[in-house]
Scaffold this motif. Structure first.
Motif, PDB file in Angstrom:
ATOM      1  N   THR A   1     -18.584  18.204  -3.193  1.00  0.00           N
ATOM      2  CA  THR A   1     -18.564  18.474  -4.631  1.00  0.00           C
ATOM      3  C   THR A   1     -17.211  19.047  -5.055  1.00  0.00           C
ATOM      4  OG1 THR A   1     -19.465  20.697  -4.282  1.00  0.00           O
ATOM      5  CG2 THR A   1     -21.052  18.925  -4.670  1.00  0.00           C
ATOM      6  N   GLU A   2     -16.296  19.181  -4.107  1.00  0.00           N
ATOM      7  CA  GLU A   2     -14.981  19.788  -4.359  1.00  0.00           C
ATOM      8  C   GLU A   2     -14.217  19.168  -5.534  1.00  0.00           C
ATOM      9  OE1 GLU A   2     -10.650  19.972  -2.087  1.00  0.00           O
ATOM     10  OE2 GLU A   2     -12.465  19.554  -0.947  1.00  0.00           O
ATOM     11  N   PRO A   3     -14.017  17.836  -5.599  1.00  0.00           N
ATOM     12  CA  PRO A   3     -13.258  17.283  -6.721  1.00  0.00           C
ATOM     13  C   PRO A   3     -13.954  17.481  -8.060  1.00  0.00           C
ATOM     14  CG  PRO A   3     -13.361  15.722  -4.899  1.00  0.00           C
ATOM     15  CD  PRO A   3     -14.355  16.803  -4.617  1.00  0.00           C
ATOM     16  N   VAL A   4     -15.278  17.392  -8.075  1.00  0.00           N
ATOM     17  CA  VAL A   4     -16.022  17.601  -9.319  1.00  0.00           C
ATOM     18  C   VAL A   4     -15.832  19.033  -9.811  1.00  0.00           C
ATOM     19  CG1 VAL A   4     -18.305  17.623 -10.361  1.00  0.00           C
ATOM     20  CG2 VAL A   4     -17.706  15.828  -8.733  1.00  0.00           C
TER      21      VAL A   4
ATOM     22  N   MET B   1       0.846  -1.204   0.000  1.00  0.00           N
ATOM     23  CA  MET B   1       0.000   0.000   0.000  1.00  0.00           C
ATOM     24  C   MET B   1       0.879   1.250   0.000  1.00  0.00           C
ATOM     25  SD  MET B   1      -2.794   1.275   2.850  1.00  0.00           S
ATOM     26  CE  MET B   1      -3.818  -0.187   2.667  1.00  0.00           C
ATOM     27  N   GLU B   2       0.574   2.207  -0.896  1.00  0.00           N
ATOM     28  CA  GLU B   2       1.324   3.449  -0.937  1.00  0.00           C
ATOM     29  C   GLU B   2       1.033   4.296   0.298  1.00  0.00           C
ATOM     30  OE1 GLU B   2       1.308   5.562  -4.668  1.00  0.00           O
ATOM     31  OE2 GLU B   2       0.671   3.753  -5.728  1.00  0.00           O
ATOM     32  N   LEU B   3       2.053   5.043   0.748  1.00  0.00           N
ATOM     33  CA  LEU B   3       1.974   5.771   2.010  1.00  0.00           C
ATOM     34  C   LEU B   3       0.840   6.794   2.039  1.00  0.00           C
ATOM     35  CD1 LEU B   3       3.213   6.334   4.786  1.00  0.00           C
ATOM     36  CD2 LEU B   3       4.783   7.933   3.673  1.00  0.00           C
ATOM     37  N   TRP B   4       0.532   7.416   0.893  1.00  0.00           N
ATOM     38  CA  TRP B   4      -0.468   8.480   0.885  1.00  0.00           C
ATOM     39  C   TRP B   4      -1.868   7.965   1.194  1.00  0.00           C
ATOM     40  CZ3 TRP B   4      -4.664   8.774  -2.461  1.00  0.00           C
ATOM     41  CH2 TRP B   4      -4.661   7.889  -3.544  1.00  0.00           C
ATOM     42  N   ILE B   5      -2.112   6.673   1.005  1.00  0.00           N
ATOM     43  CA  ILE B   5      -3.453   6.117   1.225  1.00  0.00           C
ATOM     44  C   ILE B   5      -3.846   6.118   2.708  1.00  0.00           C
ATOM     45  CG2 ILE B   5      -4.890   4.056   0.971  1.00  0.00           C
ATOM     46  CD1 ILE B   5      -3.393   3.461  -1.624  1.00  0.00           C
ATOM     47  N   PRO B   6      -3.064   5.482   3.614  1.00  0.00           N
ATOM     48  CA  PRO B   6      -3.452   5.550   5.034  1.00  0.00           C
ATOM     49  C   PRO B   6      -3.402   6.969   5.590  1.00  0.00           C
ATOM     50  CG  PRO B   6      -1.265   4.562   4.798  1.00  0.00           C
ATOM     51  CD  PRO B   6      -1.869   4.636   3.424  1.00  0.00           C
ATOM     52  N   ILE B   7      -2.494   7.811   5.066  1.00  0.00           N
ATOM     53  CA  ILE B   7      -2.425   9.195   5.526  1.00  0.00           C
ATOM     54  C   ILE B   7      -3.711   9.931   5.166  1.00  0.00           C
ATOM     55  CG2 ILE B   7      -1.251  11.403   5.180  1.00  0.00           C
ATOM     56  CD1 ILE B   7       1.349   9.895   4.863  1.00  0.00           C
ATOM     57  N   THR B   8      -4.243   9.686   3.970  1.00  0.00           N
ATOM     58  CA  THR B   8      -5.482  10.332   3.537  1.00  0.00           C
ATOM     59  C   THR B   8      -6.673   9.878   4.372  1.00  0.00           C
ATOM     60  OG1 THR B   8      -4.657  10.536   1.269  1.00  0.00           O
ATOM     61  CG2 THR B   8      -7.040  10.676   1.580  1.00  0.00           C
ATOM     62  N   ILE B   9      -6.738   8.580   4.672  1.00  0.00           N
ATOM     63  CA  ILE B   9      -7.839   8.065   5.504  1.00  0.00           C
ATOM     64  C   ILE B   9      -7.791   8.701   6.895  1.00  0.00           C
ATOM     65  CG2 ILE B   9      -8.775   5.995   6.599  1.00  0.00           C
ATOM     66  CD1 ILE B   9      -7.805   4.414   4.153  1.00  0.00           C
ATOM     67  N   ALA B  10      -6.591   8.834   7.458  1.00  0.00           N
ATOM     68  CA  ALA B  10      -6.445   9.491   8.763  1.00  0.00           C
ATOM     69  C   ALA B  10      -6.884  10.947   8.679  1.00  0.00           C
ATOM     70  CB  ALA B  10      -4.996   9.397   9.232  1.00  0.00           C
ATOM     71  N   ALA B  11      -6.537  11.613   7.568  1.00  0.00           N
ATOM     72  CA  ALA B  11      -6.937  13.009   7.377  1.00  0.00           C
ATOM     73  C   ALA B  11      -8.453  13.141   7.332  1.00  0.00           C
ATOM     74  CB  ALA B  11      -6.323  13.548   6.090  1.00  0.00           C
TER      75      ALA B  11
ATOM     76  N   LEU C   1     -15.933   9.175  -7.424  1.00  0.00           N
ATOM     77  CA  LEU C   1     -15.146   7.967  -7.700  1.00  0.00           C
ATOM     78  C   LEU C   1     -15.122   7.667  -9.187  1.00  0.00           C
ATOM     79  CD1 LEU C   1     -16.251   5.654  -4.738  1.00  0.00           C
ATOM     80  CD2 LEU C   1     -14.156   6.990  -4.966  1.00  0.00           C
ATOM     81  N   GLY C   2     -16.251   7.926  -9.885  1.00  0.00           N
ATOM     82  CA  GLY C   2     -16.281   7.720 -11.336  1.00  0.00           C
ATOM     83  C   GLY C   2     -15.351   8.679 -12.045  1.00  0.00           C
ATOM     84  N   LEU C   3     -15.273   9.917 -11.536  1.00  0.00           N
ATOM     85  CA  LEU C   3     -14.352  10.891 -12.113  1.00  0.00           C
ATOM     86  C   LEU C   3     -12.915  10.437 -11.946  1.00  0.00           C
ATOM     87  CD1 LEU C   3     -14.087  13.715 -13.383  1.00  0.00           C
ATOM     88  CD2 LEU C   3     -13.964  14.643 -11.068  1.00  0.00           C
TER      89      LEU C   3
ATOM     90  N   ALA D   1      -6.431  15.394  -6.986  1.00  0.00           N
ATOM     91  CA  ALA D   1      -7.631  14.672  -7.409  1.00  0.00           C
ATOM     92  C   ALA D   1      -7.697  13.281  -6.784  1.00  0.00           C
ATOM     93  CB  ALA D   1      -7.668  14.566  -8.934  1.00  0.00           C
ATOM     94  N   TYR D   2      -6.582  12.574  -6.755  1.00  0.00           N
ATOM     95  CA  TYR D   2      -6.550  11.239  -6.171  1.00  0.00           C
ATOM     96  C   TYR D   2      -6.782  11.303  -4.657  1.00  0.00           C
ATOM     97  CZ  TYR D   2      -4.640   9.492 -10.577  1.00  0.00           C
ATOM     98  OH  TYR D   2      -4.455   9.160 -11.891  1.00  0.00           O
TER      99      TYR D   2
END
Length: 300
Positions: A104-107, A1-11, A295-297, A254-255
């Protein structure tokens, strides 16, 4: 798992906790005061974080330039007004629905990129944006009879516009913070994100203190009186921001923001168990459509 993934979930978890605490404080502090505590009680912790990384871990301090200052000021102002709109939105609709509007931020970031920067949108991206917009419309119409008139209100009504404005400003803030962090010639992404976070929160604290001194000095007194609850907001805010800034330095906004939609799961739980709020069926489907659109975007 890339490091940014658990960091984002914690955020996302910390952000939901901070928003819940801000909603609780709004009754005693008002919109400005409840928004200020995120920055005012958070910046000392951000400074300590940088000092620990520098003196404790041995990371070198980067050298900011004018480009860094520009992105810090732009992102800091955008986040202040986005936060105020979101806190105000909590007083108009329930906690879960208010949070869904801001998602709606990412859209909106994709739309801004297409209009301003000429970024290309795939067919799948366009479909994802339409799905997200339908979700927003469903939330706006959840307590209204189904009609063409109410459908128009859902798109341009007061609550819808406030929510989408909050999401748009959050998108500008996220892009600015990533740009500020990447402009630093630092030793690594962690130190660059920490310095960016510290500079942003200091700027935001000074700006809002001047604003409250100008508008209503009594708000500052109330912020001090509620220091126990306010300090918790500051702690949750600075930990969440540190995670967001680090993740956005490691990965594209975006990710990061697409994965960050996991916050809605925490939000539904908070809305139900903490505030005893109930979502009707249309509000729930609207929130889920917003997540599906985002998620589709990302997938497109």
């Amino acid at each position: 798992m890339e490091l940014w993934i658990p960091i984002t979930i914690a955020a996302a978890f910390c952000q939901n906790l901070r928003s819940a605490l801000q909603k609780h404080l709004q009754g005693s502090l008002g919109t400005r005061g409840a928004s200020f505590v995120r920055f005012g009680y958070g910046f000392p912790l951000a400074v300590i974080y940088v000092l620990v990384l520098h003196f404790g871990v041995g990371y070198a301090l980067p050298s900011p330039d004018l480009e860094f200052v520009f992105w810090v000021v732009l992102g800091g102002l955008a986040q202040i007004f986005a936060t105020m709109l979101l806190v105000y939105l909590f007083s108009l609709r329930n906690f879960a629905v208010g949070t869904a509007y801001s998602k709606t931020e990412p859209v909106q970031a994709a739309i801004f990129g297409f209009i301003i920067l000429g970024d290309k949108l795939t067919t799948g991206g366009i479909v994802a944006i339409i799905v997200g917009v339908i979700g927003v419309m469903m939330i706006s119409m959840a307590n209204l009879p189904l009609s063409w008139r109410n459908l128009g209100t859902a798109m341009v009504g007061r609550i819808a516009l406030i929510g989408m404005a909050s999401g748009g400003l959050f998108a500008i803030a996220s892009i600015s913070f990533r740009s500020a962090s990447l402009s630093l010639n630092g030793p690594n992404s962690i130190m660059q994100a920490a310095v960016t976070l510290t500079c942003v929160t200091i700027f935001q604290t000074v700006f809002m203190l001047i604003w409250m001194l100008w508008k209503d000095k009594r708000e500052i007194v109330q912020v001090v009186r509620t220091w126990r609850s306010s300090a918790l907001v500051g702690l949750a805010g600075v930990v969440g921001s540190a995670c967001w800034f680090t993740a956005m330095t490691l990965q594209q906004v975006a990710y990061v923001k697409a994965l960050g939609q996991i916050e809605l799961i925490f939000t539904f739980a908070s809305s139900y168990f903490l505030f005893h709020e109930r979502l009707n069926r249309m509000e729930l489907w609207g929130c889920l459509l917003i997540v599906c659109g985002i998620l589709g975007l990302l997938m497109s």
